[in-house]
Design a protein around this motif. Structure first.
Motif, PDB file in Angstrom:
ATOM      1  N   VAL A 149       0.840  -1.205   0.000  1.00 29.88           N
ATOM      2  CA  VAL A 149       0.000   0.000   0.000  1.00 29.88           C
ATOM      3  C   VAL A 149       0.874   1.254   0.000  1.00 29.88           C
ATOM      4  CG1 VAL A 149      -1.803   1.265   1.234  1.00 29.88           C
ATOM      5  CG2 VAL A 149      -1.879  -1.239   1.136  1.00 29.88           C
ATOM      6  N   GLN A 150       1.956   1.203   0.767  1.00 27.41           N
ATOM      7  CA  GLN A 150       2.883   2.346   0.764  1.00 27.41           C
ATOM      8  C   GLN A 150       3.414   2.583  -0.661  1.00 27.41           C
ATOM      9  OE1 GLN A 150       6.264   3.815   3.716  1.00 27.41           O
ATOM     10  NE2 GLN A 150       6.982   2.039   2.607  1.00 27.41           N
ATOM     11  N   VAL A 153       0.734   4.261  -2.737  1.00 26.95           N
ATOM     12  CA  VAL A 153       0.594   5.685  -2.428  1.00 26.95           C
ATOM     13  C   VAL A 153       1.751   6.482  -3.034  1.00 26.95           C
ATOM     14  CG1 VAL A 153       0.690   7.330  -0.517  1.00 26.95           C
ATOM     15  CG2 VAL A 153      -0.804   5.331  -0.361  1.00 26.95           C
ATOM     16  N   ILE A 516      -5.158  -1.084   3.074  1.00 27.31           N
ATOM     17  CA  ILE A 516      -5.587   0.087   2.278  1.00 27.31           C
ATOM     18  C   ILE A 516      -6.540   0.927   3.128  1.00 27.31           C
ATOM     19  CG2 ILE A 516      -6.649   0.924   0.153  1.00 27.31           C
ATOM     20  CD1 ILE A 516      -6.197  -1.788  -1.128  1.00 27.31           C
ATOM     21  N   SER A 519      -4.857   3.428   5.237  1.00 23.42           N
ATOM     22  CA  SER A 519      -3.884   4.289   4.568  1.00 23.42           C
ATOM     23  C   SER A 519      -3.948   5.734   5.065  1.00 23.42           C
ATOM     24  CB  SER A 519      -4.123   4.238   3.061  1.00 23.42           C
ATOM     25  OG  SER A 519      -3.334   5.197   2.425  1.00 23.42           O
TER      26      SER A 519
END
Ligand SMILES: Cc1ncc(C[n+]2csc(CCOP(=O)(O)OP(=O)(O)O)c2C)c(N)n1
Ligand SMILES: [Mg+2]
Length: 813
Positions: A149-150, A153, A516, A519
């Motif tokens: 997820v990082q 992003v 997510i 996030s």
């Protein structure tokens, strides 16, 4: 972007390292003391009539104390995120206490009501927990998924200045028995996992047992096969120095060959036992006997337990020498209960220091009676040096580590897809709604991330993916397209893509929805995750779903197809219990619409509901909607005739509250059919069949048994506690039914889902649904077989409402 592009990490100068080491060693003593005392206090010093007992923490915590000292007080940076092994929670809380982020009061009430939690909890602990843990295996896996997820992003360039963090898991060795760990490893390999460290606490003990010999070799091979760097931390500095002494090599060999059980037993018994054993095994080997003889019992015990995971300088060196962003597994040999009298004993998992042992331990730590909670009691260095050190610890320097992200605007209503007079399934409607969103664009559409475990196309996400693309950190062409082979699906991947395609592992789906869905808090960027899967396979990932909800991650789960309605597709795929899961799962609002306009209202609302954080004005519904949560949509592939109507605000409110009258009961009503989901046509048809013999039949559309039930429960509880307020939505709806009337409830799922409706005002109920599964056939075959077809409903109506026989049924014979 690689780690090499990251801003340089400020590291202490080598000169400072020696000084720092002395301080770190003191901090390690302090956290071991505070953790051990926290547990002891919870057991012995509390005036509690119910005798709260705490097991499974002291030995398990001690195992990780050195590693956590090295990490938290030296290696970690604020952008790093950590999942701490469940039973190391007391050490975690002790560290937070020294940082000033945890209170004495909470430690004193460890495991008690409102106290610090036994397993680190994002939602229930007040201190700085990044990932909850508790169900072993999930904490490890979510770090690698969060790293993905990082990457997502970062690929979007939304916050390029924010440093990239490492996702770190402190993992008990027995956690690697859990299959979900390996599912995550494989997915990580597929996705090019980076910035993930797993530190395996290789204490060779689990809850019951001492683990199999040579397991580390298997671990090593698995991690390397998945592309991880593996760093084995077996011997500490003391042992390495001893190996350099005459005869030392043979000591190394002896340790390498020593069975886990024996090593543990000798560790438990201490210096004299080590001496006896080594002297017996090395009879006649004068070099080795001298090596042993040069040490007294205490020194010998310290030497023999100086494993890599208890060697501060070695750990710091190992962590700080990682100069790449590939995933790293540190296999750190440790001793369960290190530093405590329980060390090494195979029964120590639930073991506790006796009051006498605690006194001895307290004296050895230099802690005075009555001063046990003082942060720096018994330290052997000036207290101000420790305080000054703690103030410059990089991890804690930035203050709060949780982010907030602004809410995305959500359109007042999503336009329902036009069925053009044709039947449409809720699954098809879902595909069209997302397709429209993708087409219209806008800030909300930009932040939607879809994901699916290999059922993207069959759950109708295809149109969305065709417009928005698949995500990968680097571009990957769709070869079918470049080769001009005709295909409905565009399958090119690039960093701008908004669909994350997963392998078939539902645990990974829920872990990803969890990551997510956090996030906004972990990475400061709001994302709206929408995950699709087949409804029965919710059960495959149920623990990870529960875990995501427990962490208050926000996501939309779209489960389709569902029930026996998927009929010919396969008996094995039919789901019965999922509506009950939807009702029972905390943090998840479950809906099962029958019509596409209902779905449009629910989906639109969900985009907003996901983002709420308790700051909205509470609505007058008894549902705690202002706090927000996640959403589960149970959809169907069955095309159903759509009503021609406009959803006005009142109907919309009712759909969201859980139900509305499709046909209100008349004054002479003596039977009501309450249905959910795909059986709507049967409910409507049955109402027609019985209309000749039962007057004013009502048809109640239940869009969410979950929310109807939750509102009713909350309203009753509030009244019992003396609060005023209007009726719950379901109370209002069912108040329109005369008390002598009967209710027939029906859904393609377990009948208990709606059976409780009779309890609201005391109406008689016959609850229809599905209790067995596995048959294939047409929808009509199966509905008839399970008695949820129109005849079955009519029959139930006759049994629940005595009176004139229903002529339609007699005609059937
Ligand atoms: C999914 C799940 N199953 C069972 C448990 C109960 N349990 C708690 S700790 C533990 C053993 C853990 O051993 P290990 O990971 O090696 O940690 P250690 O205690 O050695 O530090 C078990 C089985 C659990 N917490 N989660
Ligand atoms: Mg273990």
């Amino acid at each position: 972007m690689t780690a090499a592009d990251d801003p340089p990490i400020a590291r202490p100068t080598p000169d400072a390292a020696g000084d720092d080491l002395a301080i770190l060693a003191e901090l390690e003593r302090r956290i071991l003391w505070l953790a051990t005392w926290t547990i002891h206090n919870a057991n012995h010093n509390r005036d509690k009539p119910d005798g709260l007992k705490v097991g499974g923490h002291q030995a398990s915590s001690a195992s990780l104390a050195t590693i956590m000292t090295a990490l938290y007080f030296r290696v970690l940076r604020p952008e790093d995120r950590v999942a701490v092994k469940p039973h190391a929670s007391p050490v975690f809380h002790a560290i937070q206490y020294l940082f000033g982020l945890q209170t004495r009061d909470k430690l004193e009430r460890f495991r008690g009501f409102g106290g610090a939690q036994s397993y680190p909890s994002r939602t229930k602990d007040g201190d700085d927990v990044d990932f909850s843990t508790g169900s072993v295996g999930l904490g490890a896996a979510i770090t690698s998924i969060a790293s993905l997820v990082q990457d997502y992003v970062r690929a979007k360039d939304w916050s390029p200045d924010r440093p990239e963090g490492r996702m770190i898991a402190l993992v008990g060795d027995a956690e690697l028995d859990e299959g979900n760990v390996f599912e995550a490893l494989l997915e990580g390999w597929k996705q090019g996992l980076r910035n993930t460290w797993w530190v395996i606490d290789y204490n060779r003990q689990s809850l019951d047992a001492v683990i199999r010999e040579g397991l580390y070799g298997r671990f090593e091979e698995v991690f390397r096969a998945m592309g991880w760097d593996v760093v084995v931390l077996k011997y500490g500095h003391l042992l390495q120095a001893a190996f350099a002494e005459p005869g030392g090599e043979r000591l190394r060999q002896w340790i390498d060959d020593c069975p886990n059980q024996l090593y543990s037993a000798l560790t438990f018994q201490g210096g004299a036992a080590w001496r006896r054993r080594l002297e017996a095994d090395f009879k006649g080997d004068n070099e080795l006997l001298d090596l042993v003889g040069r040490r007294d019992d205490v020194e010998l015990a310290r030497l023999m337990t100086n494993l890599g995971g208890h060697d501060l300088p070695g750990l710091i060196e190992a962590f700080e020498s990682i100069d790449h962003d590939r995933p790293v597994c540190f296999l750190a040999y440790t001793i369960k209960g290190y530093g405590l009298p329980l060390a090494g004993h195979k029964d120590n998992h639930a073991g506790l220091l006796t009051p006498d042992q605690m006194l001895t331990f307290r004296d050895a730590q230099g802690v005075r009676e009555g001063h046990e909670w003082e942060p720096f009691e018994g330290v052997r260095l000036p207290e101000d040096r420790l305080r000054a050190f703690l103030e410059r610890v990089p991890f804690a320097a930035a203050g709060g580590r949780r982010f907030q992200a602004a809410r995305l605007p959500v359109p007042a209503a999503l336009p329902a897809p036009d069925p053009r007079g044709k039947p449409m399934s809720t699954q098809e409607g879902f595909g069209k709604l997302l397709d429209q969103l993708a087409k219209d664009g806008g800030p909300l559409a930009e932040r939607v991330v879809t994901t699916s475990p290999d059922v993207t196309v069959s759950t109708n996400l295809g149109p969305w993916v065709n417009r928005r693309g698949l995500f990968a950190r680097s571009q990957m062409a769709d070869v079918f397209r470049t080769e001009n082979v005709a295909s409905m699906q565009k399958w090119g991947m690039d960093p701008q893509g908004q669909h994350i395609e997963l392998g078939i592992a539902e645990m990974n789906l829920f872990l990803l929805l969890g990551a997510i869905g956090l996030s906004h808090s972990l990475f400061g960027e709001r994302l709206i995750p929408v995950g699709t899967l087949y409804d029965p396979f919710i059960q495959r990932g149920l623990d990870a779903l529960n875990y995501a909800c427990y962490q208050d991650a926000r996501f939309i789960l779209v489960a389709t197809p569902s029930g026996v309605t998927l009929a010919p597709e396969g008996g094995a795929h039919q789901s019965i219990g999922t509506p009950l899961i939807g009702m029972a799962q905390d943090g998840l609002a479950a809906f099962e619409p029958a019509f596409v306009d209902e779905l449009a209202a629910i989906l639109g609302w969900s985009f907003d509901y996901l983002q709420r954080d308790g700051t909205d004005r509470p609505e007058d519904t008894w549902l705690r909607d202002e706090t927000g949560g996640s959403v589960y949509l149970r959809l169907s592939t069955r095309p159903v005739e759509q009503p021609s109507r406009t959803v006005d605000p009142a109907l919309r409110r009712a759909i969201l509250a859980g139900g509305y009258w499709l046909r209100p009961p008349g004054p002479n009503c003596d039977v009501v059919i309450a249905y959910t989901g795909a059986v709507a046509p049967e409910a409507i048809q049955a109402a027609g069949l019985i209309a000749e013999d039962r007057r004013d039949v009502g048809v109640l559309a239940v869009t969410s048994a979950d929310r109807l039930n939750a509102g009713w429960t909350a309203a009753q509880r509030a009244r019992e506690r003396g609060h005023e307020g209007g009726p719950a939505h379901v109370e209002g709806l069912l108040a329109e039914i005369p008390s002598h009337a009967g209710l027939v409830t029906v859904l393609d799922g377990h009948p208990a889902t709606l059976a409780w409706l009779g309890g609201v005002h005391g109406h008689r109920v016959r609850a229809l649904g599905v209790e067995h599964f596995g048959q294939t056939g047409t929808i009509q075959d199966l509905y008839r077989h399970y008695g949820i077809d129109a005849d079955g409903i009519a029959r139930a109506a006759q049994s629940v409402v005595p009176g004139r026989p229903i002529r339609h049924l007699s005609a059937l014979g």
